[in-house]
Motif scaffolding. Structure first.
Motif, PDB file in Angstrom:
ATOM      1  N   CYS A  59       0.800  -1.225   0.000  1.00 39.62           N
ATOM      2  CA  CYS A  59       0.000   0.000   0.000  1.00 39.62           C
ATOM      3  C   CYS A  59       0.831   1.273   0.000  1.00 39.62           C
ATOM      4  O   CYS A  59       0.277   2.350  -0.200  1.00 39.62           O
ATOM      5  CB  CYS A  59      -0.939   0.011   1.208  1.00 39.62           C
ATOM      6  SG  CYS A  59      -2.281  -1.196   1.085  1.00 39.62           S
ATOM      7  N   THR A  61       3.731   1.670  -1.931  1.00 40.92           N
ATOM      8  CA  THR A  61       4.606   1.716  -3.098  1.00 40.92           C
ATOM      9  C   THR A  61       3.744   1.739  -4.352  1.00 40.92           C
ATOM     10  O   THR A  61       2.957   0.820  -4.583  1.00 40.92           O
ATOM     11  CB  THR A  61       5.548   0.497  -3.150  1.00 40.92           C
ATOM     12  OG1 THR A  61       6.259   0.378  -1.916  1.00 40.92           O
ATOM     13  CG2 THR A  61       6.541   0.640  -4.294  1.00 40.92           C
ATOM     14  N   ALA A  62       3.885   2.771  -5.142  1.00 36.48           N
ATOM     15  CA  ALA A  62       3.160   2.839  -6.407  1.00 36.48           C
ATOM     16  C   ALA A  62       3.795   1.891  -7.417  1.00 36.48           C
ATOM     17  O   ALA A  62       4.972   1.523  -7.284  1.00 36.48           O
ATOM     18  CB  ALA A  62       3.187   4.266  -6.945  1.00 36.48           C
ATOM     19  N   GLU A  63       3.028   1.498  -8.412  1.00 39.19           N
ATOM     20  CA  GLU A  63       3.573   0.637  -9.459  1.00 39.19           C
ATOM     21  C   GLU A  63       4.763   1.326 -10.126  1.00 39.19           C
ATOM     22  O   GLU A  63       4.649   2.450 -10.613  1.00 39.19           O
ATOM     23  CB  GLU A  63       2.497   0.318 -10.498  1.00 39.19           C
ATOM     24  CG  GLU A  63       2.964  -0.655 -11.563  1.00 39.19           C
ATOM     25  CD  GLU A  63       1.863  -1.021 -12.538  1.00 39.19           C
ATOM     26  OE1 GLU A  63       2.159  -1.752 -13.498  1.00 39.19           O
ATOM     27  OE2 GLU A  63       0.714  -0.581 -12.345  1.00 39.19           O
ATOM     28  N   GLY A  65       7.258   2.481  -8.582  1.00 37.68           N
ATOM     29  CA  GLY A  65       7.818   3.495  -7.695  1.00 37.68           C
ATOM     30  C   GLY A  65       8.906   2.946  -6.796  1.00 37.68           C
ATOM     31  O   GLY A  65       9.159   1.741  -6.740  1.00 37.68           O
ATOM     32  N   GLY A  71       2.026   6.488  -3.041  1.00 37.15           N
ATOM     33  CA  GLY A  71       1.430   6.664  -4.351  1.00 37.15           C
ATOM     34  C   GLY A  71       0.492   5.564  -4.795  1.00 37.15           C
ATOM     35  O   GLY A  71      -0.193   5.710  -5.810  1.00 37.15           O
ATOM     36  N   TYR A  72       0.415   4.458  -4.056  1.00 35.90           N
ATOM     37  CA  TYR A  72      -0.509   3.381  -4.434  1.00 35.90           C
ATOM     38  C   TYR A  72      -1.937   3.790  -4.068  1.00 35.90           C
ATOM     39  O   TYR A  72      -2.205   4.253  -2.965  1.00 35.90           O
ATOM     40  CB  TYR A  72      -0.133   2.085  -3.704  1.00 35.90           C
ATOM     41  CG  TYR A  72      -1.083   0.936  -3.967  1.00 35.90           C
ATOM     42  CD1 TYR A  72      -0.953   0.142  -5.100  1.00 35.90           C
ATOM     43  CD2 TYR A  72      -2.123   0.653  -3.080  1.00 35.90           C
ATOM     44  CE1 TYR A  72      -1.824  -0.908  -5.347  1.00 35.90           C
ATOM     45  CE2 TYR A  72      -3.000  -0.401  -3.314  1.00 35.90           C
ATOM     46  CZ  TYR A  72      -2.845  -1.172  -4.445  1.00 35.90           C
ATOM     47  OH  TYR A  72      -3.708  -2.201  -4.691  1.00 35.90           O
ATOM     48  N   GLY A  73      -2.858   3.605  -4.997  1.00 39.22           N
ATOM     49  CA  GLY A  73      -4.239   4.007  -4.771  1.00 39.22           C
ATOM     50  C   GLY A  73      -5.091   2.888  -4.211  1.00 39.22           C
ATOM     51  O   GLY A  73      -5.181   1.807  -4.804  1.00 39.22           O
ATOM     52  N   TYR A  82      -4.689   7.445  -1.368  1.00 34.05           N
ATOM     53  CA  TYR A  82      -3.348   7.071  -1.792  1.00 34.05           C
ATOM     54  C   TYR A  82      -2.423   6.850  -0.598  1.00 34.05           C
ATOM     55  O   TYR A  82      -2.394   7.635   0.349  1.00 34.05           O
ATOM     56  CB  TYR A  82      -2.766   8.153  -2.710  1.00 34.05           C
ATOM     57  CG  TYR A  82      -3.474   8.213  -4.040  1.00 34.05           C
ATOM     58  CD1 TYR A  82      -3.132   7.342  -5.070  1.00 34.05           C
ATOM     59  CD2 TYR A  82      -4.519   9.104  -4.250  1.00 34.05           C
ATOM     60  CE1 TYR A  82      -3.801   7.372  -6.286  1.00 34.05           C
ATOM     61  CE2 TYR A  82      -5.193   9.146  -5.467  1.00 34.05           C
ATOM     62  CZ  TYR A  82      -4.827   8.274  -6.477  1.00 34.05           C
ATOM     63  OH  TYR A  82      -5.503   8.297  -7.675  1.00 34.05           O
ATOM     64  N   ARG A 152       0.246  12.032  -2.943  1.00 33.36           N
ATOM     65  CA  ARG A 152      -0.790  12.384  -3.906  1.00 33.36           C
ATOM     66  C   ARG A 152      -2.053  12.799  -3.167  1.00 33.36           C
ATOM     67  O   ARG A 152      -2.371  12.274  -2.085  1.00 33.36           O
ATOM     68  CB  ARG A 152      -1.106  11.201  -4.813  1.00 33.36           C
ATOM     69  CG  ARG A 152      -0.006  10.844  -5.780  1.00 33.36           C
ATOM     70  CD  ARG A 152      -0.481   9.791  -6.767  1.00 33.36           C
ATOM     71  NE  ARG A 152      -1.617  10.256  -7.567  1.00 33.36           N
ATOM     72  CZ  ARG A 152      -2.172   9.541  -8.544  1.00 33.36           C
ATOM     73  NH1 ARG A 152      -1.690   8.343  -8.841  1.00 33.36           N
ATOM     74  NH2 ARG A 152      -3.203  10.014  -9.229  1.00 33.36           N
TER      75      ARG A 152
END
Length: 416
Positions: A59, A61-63, A65, A71-73, A82, A152
């Protein structure tokens, strides 16, 4: 007159009291990021294990990232929330957070600045974690590589962007408190309960929610939804053709696949990836606890040997599915045999359609079962007919009640 005054004053007092509570959290003084040498290697190692058990990397770490930089939504019925940057960068991460501030966020859902946190961050579970484990998790996170990455903005309607309103949610749904060990329980089982109820926050996905999106305590672990997938019941009666055992649960949790039940996919897939990186005693303890709350489903009638289907659907099944999923036809199934698949045995078609459309791909750098997605190759009508055929041929259950809607939902999710 006294009645009229009371009718006016009582609501005003209640509103004033609520606002005082909602606005009461104080800001905790910022600190300079602690030096790595201030944390013991033992604490850092323990914290790394805890971060995996809590799926913090998922949760936060964005894809594509940097790890833990946010940044994970997280999709909710009210909008997207986010994950924040939890690296020790002082301005955009948690580098200025003391252990006191970190502990408060975990226990009470309040950040260093005194703002209420959205319960997409599952502090209703993390409040149960022991003091030592909170400190170890803090040690691990504060020794990660700092990443400058601003959070975000959450995609929420205006009233829900006003964070003091979250105090009302807490009054209705949140109960702060540490995990209470059961002296009469087996030590392994009790450790599993600690992980399930606390850091593992299994109920966040596997428990149904009420109108305010709080977990229903009267139906804990009885099944929920997450990111467009059905999170099956892991307490009470479980949908499985072959009853779960502690060994099969442990295999599924640590490997992401069990030949008698299927593969973890969707939001469950990274859970297995992370558990595979922790000592085996963790998955074993979770499995031991779940076996105390799971109940076998009554025996089902046999599936239809030759269900009615148009020749085109049968040909589609034999061309796309049979070789990998029918042990007799393939000389040993490469995937789970469909009469044992929990997705086929489920109460609704959601997961079976998701598997059909999205498949399952191992995480980068890891081994695991693979299935291609067929969203681009199938029309909605073909997918609906194929799912209905598999259900009839491989289960003794009635047709799925909602296949058409499940197909439409999966199609929307697969759209670019």
């Amino acid at each position: 007159m006294r009645f009229l005054l009371a009718a006016i004053l009582v609501p005003l007092v209640l509103v004033a009291g609520f606002l005082a509570y909602a606005l009461s959290p104080r800001e905790i003084e910022a600190i300079a990021p602690p030096a790595r040498v201030s944390f013991s290697p033992v604490a850092i190692e323990r914290g790394q294990r805890l971060a995996l058990l809590g799926n913090c990397n998922v949760c936060h770490t964005a894809e594509g990232g940097r790890p833990y930089s946010g940044g994970y939504g997280v999709e909710t019925p009210f909008g997207t929330i986010y994950g924040t940057n939890i690296t020790p960068e002082p301005e955009t991460g948690i580098g200025a957070w003391s252990l006191e501030a970190f502990d408060r966020s975990m226990r009470e859902g309040i950040d260093r600045e005194g703002r209420h946190l959205y319960p997409a961050f599952p502090y209703d579970h993390f409040t149960k974690i022991s003091d030592g484990d909170v400190a170890a998790l803090y040690a691990f996170l504060m020794t990660r590589e700092p990443v400058r990455e601003a959070a975000r903005a959450n995609d929420l309607p205006f009233p829900l962007r006003f964070r003091p309103l979250l105090a009302g949610w807490k009054l209705l749904a949140f109960r702060e408190g540490r995990f209470e060990p059961d002296a009469a329980a087996d030590a392994e089982v009790d450790y599993g309960r600690y992980l399930v109820e606390g850091l593992g926050h299994c109920g966040a996905c596997h428990t149904p929610r009420n109108l305010i999106q709080a977990e229903r305590r009267d139906a804990a672990l009885r099944g929920g939804v997450s990111a467009g997938w059905t999170a099956p019941a892991i307490a009470g009666e479980a949908a499985a053709a072959v009853p779960w055992t502690q060994a099969s649960l442990e295999t599924y949790l640590s490997d992401g696949f069990d030949p008698d039940h299927g593969a973890g996919a969707g939001p469950m897939q990274p859970v297995g990836v992370n558990l595979a990186r922790t000592p085996s005693e963790d998955a074993r303890a979770v499995a031991a606890y779940l076996m105390t709350v799971l109940q076998p489903r009554p025996a089902l009638p046999p599936p239809l040997a030759d269900p009615a289907a148009d020749p085109a659907t049968i040909a589609l099944f034999e061309g796309a599915c049979l070789f990998c999923h029918d042990g007799a036809a393939s000389g040993g199934a490469r995937g789970v045999t469909l009469d044992r698949s929990t997705a086929v045995q489920a109460e609704d078609a959601t997961n079976l359609v998701n598997f059909l459309f999205h498949g399952r791909q191992p995480a980068a750098g890891s081994a695991g079962s693979h299935m291609p997605g067929f969203a681009a190759a199938l029309t909605n009508d073909q997918a609906e007919a194929l799912v209905a055929y598999v259900r009839a041929r491989y289960s003794g259950l009635p047709p799925f009640p909602d296949t058409a809607e499940a197909v439409r939902a999966a199609r929307r999710a697969s759209a670019p």
